[in-house]
Motif scaffolding. Structure first.
Motif, PDB file in Angstrom:
ATOM      1  N   CYS A  28       1.103  -0.877   0.025  1.00 41.75           N
ATOM      2  CA  CYS A  28       0.107   0.337  -0.235  1.00 41.75           C
ATOM      3  C   CYS A  28       1.198   1.340   0.138  1.00 41.75           C
ATOM      4  CB  CYS A  28      -0.773  -0.091   1.445  1.00 41.75           C
ATOM      5  SG  CYS A  28      -2.223  -1.547   1.290  1.00 41.75           S
ATOM      6  N   ASN A  41      -3.909   4.053  -0.793  1.00 41.44           N
ATOM      7  CA  ASN A  41      -4.027   3.347  -1.954  1.00 41.44           C
ATOM      8  C   ASN A  41      -3.496   1.469  -2.044  1.00 41.44           C
ATOM      9  OD1 ASN A  41      -5.228   5.326  -2.753  1.00 41.44           O
ATOM     10  ND2 ASN A  41      -3.055   6.322  -2.954  1.00 41.44           N
ATOM     11  N   CYS A  42      -3.998   0.869  -1.764  1.00 42.23           N
ATOM     12  CA  CYS A  42      -3.490  -0.607  -1.962  1.00 42.23           C
ATOM     13  C   CYS A  42      -3.764  -1.078  -3.397  1.00 42.23           C
ATOM     14  CB  CYS A  42      -4.226  -0.797  -0.738  1.00 42.23           C
ATOM     15  SG  CYS A  42      -4.057  -0.947   0.853  1.00 42.23           S
ATOM     16  N   ASN A 117      -3.324  -6.513   3.668  1.00 40.40           N
ATOM     17  CA  ASN A 117      -4.255  -5.804   2.143  1.00 40.40           C
ATOM     18  C   ASN A 117      -5.057  -6.900   1.580  1.00 40.40           C
ATOM     19  OD1 ASN A 117      -4.090  -5.015  -0.053  1.00 40.40           O
ATOM     20  ND2 ASN A 117      -2.648  -4.546  -0.657  1.00 40.40           N
TER      21      ASN A 117
END
Length: 124
Positions: A28, A41-42, A117
């Motif tokens: 991420c 933001n992964c 994630n």
């Protein structure tokens, strides 16, 4: 013997995927907190694209007698104040310690221990 090598290769690939999933910061970017919300933001594992994701940290972190710990539905912010993210994964707070007269004590946790994630989505 060839079957064994394929099996070992598949196990290694699975282990790498699980390892990456459990350490969200490795997959991420732009990790930040806003109150009890973690944003990042992964990367999706299937296509490698980045997806914006958010997570309420109260779902994954608890206050265990003045120490931040991993814990489903922990609601740590009910007894912790002044929380801030240092670096991408270290969450620092002042949390009440019931064994010390409910006074606030400093504590921190590496969120990589609690946050994953999951195919582009942050989770516990």
């Amino acid at each position: 013997m060839q079957f064994s090598l394929k099996t070992i290769g598949l196990i290694s690939l699975y282990a790498m995927t699980v390892s990456a999933a459990s350490k969200f910061a490795q997959t991420c970017e732009n990790v930040e907190t806003f109150g009890n919300t973690l944003r990042a933001n992964c990367r999706e594992f299937e296509n490698g694209e980045l997806r914006p994701s958010t997570l309420n940290l109260n779902e994954c972190i608890k206050n265990g007698k003045g120490s931040l710990k991993c814990g489903k539905n922990g609601n740590f912010q009910g007894s912790c104040i002044n929380c801030s993210l240092r670096g991408e994964t270290e969450l620092y707070c002042m949390c009440r310690n019931v064994q010390e007269g409910h006074r606030f004590v400093p504590t921190h946790i590496d969120l990589n221990k609690c946050i994953s994630n999951n195919h582009g989505q942050l989770g516990c």
